[in-house]
Motif scaffolding. Structure first.
Motif, PDB file in Angstrom:
ATOM      1  N   UNK A  45       0.815  -1.211   0.000  1.00  0.00           N
ATOM      2  CA  UNK A  45       0.000   0.000   0.000  1.00  0.00           C
ATOM      3  C   UNK A  45       0.853   1.267   0.000  1.00  0.00           C
ATOM      4  N   UNK A  46       2.162   1.121  -0.087  1.00  0.00           N
ATOM      5  CA  UNK A  46       3.051   2.275  -0.110  1.00  0.00           C
ATOM      6  C   UNK A  46       3.318   2.878   1.244  1.00  0.00           C
ATOM      7  N   UNK A  47       2.969   2.163   2.308  1.00  0.00           N
ATOM      8  CA  UNK A  47       3.174   2.698   3.655  1.00  0.00           C
ATOM      9  C   UNK A  47       4.605   2.409   4.116  1.00  0.00           C
ATOM     10  N   UNK A  48       5.499   3.122   3.485  1.00  0.00           N
ATOM     11  CA  UNK A  48       6.931   2.998   3.740  1.00  0.00           C
ATOM     12  C   UNK A  48       7.371   4.205   4.571  1.00  0.00           C
ATOM     13  N   UNK A  49       7.571   4.052   5.886  1.00  0.00           N
ATOM     14  CA  UNK A  49       7.881   5.205   6.733  1.00  0.00           C
ATOM     15  C   UNK A  49       9.233   5.816   6.386  1.00  0.00           C
ATOM     16  N   UNK A  50       9.226   7.121   6.191  1.00  0.00           N
ATOM     17  CA  UNK A  50      10.417   7.837   5.757  1.00  0.00           C
ATOM     18  C   UNK A  50      10.992   8.744   6.837  1.00  0.00           C
ATOM     19  N   UNK A  51      10.137   9.382   7.628  1.00  0.00           N
ATOM     20  CA  UNK A  51      10.642  10.330   8.619  1.00  0.00           C
ATOM     21  C   UNK A  51       9.729  10.356   9.835  1.00  0.00           C
ATOM     22  N   UNK A  52      10.250  10.906  10.947  1.00  0.00           N
ATOM     23  CA  UNK A  52       9.563  10.849  12.236  1.00  0.00           C
ATOM     24  C   UNK A  52       9.526  12.226  12.884  1.00  0.00           C
ATOM     25  N   UNK A  53       8.371  12.565  13.477  1.00  0.00           N
ATOM     26  CA  UNK A  53       8.261  13.667  14.426  1.00  0.00           C
ATOM     27  C   UNK A  53       7.526  13.130  15.648  1.00  0.00           C
ATOM     28  N   UNK A  54       7.980  13.494  16.832  1.00  0.00           N
ATOM     29  CA  UNK A  54       7.419  12.919  18.054  1.00  0.00           C
ATOM     30  C   UNK A  54       6.398  13.848  18.702  1.00  0.00           C
ATOM     31  N   UNK A  55       5.319  13.225  19.207  1.00  0.00           N
ATOM     32  CA  UNK A  55       4.294  13.946  19.943  1.00  0.00           C
ATOM     33  C   UNK A  55       4.611  13.900  21.443  1.00  0.00           C
ATOM     34  N   UNK A  56       3.978  14.781  22.197  1.00  0.00           N
ATOM     35  CA  UNK A  56       4.251  14.869  23.638  1.00  0.00           C
ATOM     36  C   UNK A  56       3.849  13.603  24.389  1.00  0.00           C
ATOM     37  N   UNK A  57       2.874  12.868  23.855  1.00  0.00           N
ATOM     38  CA  UNK A  57       2.423  11.652  24.530  1.00  0.00           C
ATOM     39  C   UNK A  57       3.284  10.437  24.210  1.00  0.00           C
ATOM     40  N   UNK A  58       4.368  10.636  23.459  1.00  0.00           N
ATOM     41  CA  UNK A  58       5.249   9.523  23.121  1.00  0.00           C
ATOM     42  C   UNK A  58       4.893   8.819  21.837  1.00  0.00           C
ATOM     43  N   UNK A  59       3.817   9.226  21.191  1.00  0.00           N
ATOM     44  CA  UNK A  59       3.492   8.644  19.892  1.00  0.00           C
ATOM     45  C   UNK A  59       4.352   9.286  18.815  1.00  0.00           C
ATOM     46  N   UNK A  60       4.398   8.645  17.661  1.00  0.00           N
ATOM     47  CA  UNK A  60       5.243   9.109  16.561  1.00  0.00           C
ATOM     48  C   UNK A  60       4.391   9.462  15.353  1.00  0.00           C
ATOM     49  N   UNK A  61       4.656  10.621  14.770  1.00  0.00           N
ATOM     50  CA  UNK A  61       4.051  10.987  13.503  1.00  0.00           C
ATOM     51  C   UNK A  61       5.020  10.592  12.399  1.00  0.00           C
TER      52      UNK A  61
END
Length: 324
Positions: A45-61
Motif C-alpha cells: 500500500x506504499x506505507x513505507x515510513x520515511x521520517x519521524x516527528x514525536x508527539x508529547x504523549x510519546x506517539x510518533x508521527x
C-alpha cells in the motif's frame, strides 16, 4: 531514500522478528537495549515510513512516502492516518518518478510540516493542522529537485529543507512564502555516477547550527548559523557513514544516532566523528530511514526500500551516559 519505483502492487512479506540484538558502543556496554518492533506497515500500500516527528504523549508521527500519507503511531502500535497529500496525475520526481511525502517537523503547538516531492508545482513544503486534516502548501520548491529532510527552528521562525538532488538547503518562513537557497556546495551534492544520486538528506537544527547528512558521500555535516542568519562554512563532522539517511541527537551534546539505510544498521556517532554499530537487522531493522529520541526512548523507522519486506517502527532504550 533510494531510487526505486512506486511499490504499489508488490506483495508484502513480513520479516521474522528474530533475536532482538544490540551491540556495544564502547567498553562492552551497549548504548541501546530492549529493542522491540511496535508496528508493521503495508508495503504493497506504499506505507513505507520515511521520517519521524514525536508527539508529547510519546506517539510518533510518520510520513508514509509512497502512500503520500502522514500517520500517528502510538507506542502500542495503533496507527491513525492524519492526512493524505494530493495526488499528482503525472509525477516527474527526480530519481523515483513518483510523488513522495518525505520529511516532517512538528511545532510546539502541534502543527506539522512536511516536504512533498512530485516533479510538479506541488513540490514544496505543506502544513497540516494539529490533529490532522487537509494539507495546505505554504511554499514551492523547484520541481526538478527532491526536498527530503525537514527541520524547524521555532526561535527564528524558519524551516530548513534538504534537497537531495540539487544539493541545497532551503530556508522557508514558517508562516509560508518564498524559499531561499540558504546553503549550497559540493559537500551537499550527490556523489558522481554510479552513485544513487542522493546528496543532502537528513537535517536537524542543533546548537546554533544546521546539521545535514549526505547519503552518497557518507558524511555528517554542520553548518553554523551566523548572527545575521546566513550560513557559515560547511564543516565535516563525521565520514564513513555509508548510506546514512536521517539522524537524531541523543541529548544536548553532539552525539548522534544515524540510520544507515543500505546496511540495515543504526550507528552511534560520537562528537569526535568515530562511530559504532548499535542496532542491526537482527533487531528487526528493515532499511532504517529515520531516528528520533525523546527521554532516552529511541524510535527507528524502517522503509523497507531494498528488502521490500516489513516496513516498521522500532523502539529501544538509550542507556545513561549516551544521552549527552
Amino acid at each position: 531514500m533510494p531510487r526505486l519505483p512506486r511499490p504499489a502492487g508488490i506483495a508484502m512479506a513480513v520479516l521474522a522478528l528474530g533475536v532482538l540484538a544490540t551491540a556495544p558502543a564502547s567498553g562492552g556496554e551497549p548504548a541501546l537495549s530492549d529493542a522491540r518492533l511496535v508496528a508493521h506497515f503495508d508495503f504493497a500500500a506504499g506505507r513505507t515510513p520515511e521520517n519521524i516527528a514525536l508527539e508529547r504523549d510519546g506517539s510518533a508521527d510518520l510520513t508514509f512516502a509512497f502512500a503520500r500519507q502522514v500517520a500517528n503511531v502510538t507506542r502500542q502500535g495503533a496507527t491513525r492516518i492524519l492526512a493524505t497529500l494530493p495526488s499528482v496525475a503525472n509525477p516527474h520526481t527526480p530519481l523515483v518518478r513518483a510523488a513522495m511525502v518525505l520529511g516532517i517537523a512538528r511545532a510546539h503547538d502541534g502543527t506539522l510540516y512536511v516536504t512533498y516531492a512530485t516533479g510538479t508545482a506541488k513540490t514544496g513544503v505543506w502544513r497540516i493542522a494539529r490533529g490532522g486534516g487537509a494539507p495546505r502548501q505554504i511554499a514551492k520548491l523547484p520541481a526538478d529537485g527532491l526536498p527530503n529532510g525537514l527541520a524547524l527552528d521555532e526561535h527564528r521562525g524558519v524551516l530548513y529543507a534538504a534537497d537531495s538532488v540539487l544539493g541545497t538547503v532551503w530556508r522557508i518562513p514558517r508562516s509560508g512564502g518564498k524559499a531561499v537557497a540558504w546553503a549550497k556546495g559540493a559537500a551537499l551534492t550527490p556523489a558522481p555516477a554510479p552513485s544513487e544520486g542522493v546528496g543532502a538528506n537528513g537535517i536537524k537544527v542543533h546548537g546554533h547550527a544546521v546539521w545535514v547528512s549526505n547519503t552518497d558521500r557518507g558524511t555528517l555535516l554542520r553548518i553554523p548559523v551566523r548572527p545575521d542568519d546566513t550560513a557559515g562554512a560547511v564543516e565535516k563532522r563525521a565520514t564513513g557513514l555509508a548510506g546514512i539517511d536521517d539522524f537524531a541527537f541523543t541529548g544536548r551534546g553532539h552525539t548522534v544516532l544515524a540510520a544507515l539505510i543500505s546496511s540495515n544498521r543504526v550507528a552511534l556517532v560520537r562528537p569526535d566523528g568515530t562511530h559504532t554499530e548499535v542496532l542491526t537487522r537482527q533487531a528487526g531493522l528493515s532499511n532504517p530511514t529515520a531516528v528520533a529520541v525523546r527521554d532516552r526512548t529511541v524510535y527507528v523507522a524502517g522503509g523497507a526500500y531494498y528488502t521490500m519486506r516489513d516496513p516498521n517502527l522500532l523502539i529501544a532504550r538509550l542507556h545513561r551516559g549516551f544521552d549527552r
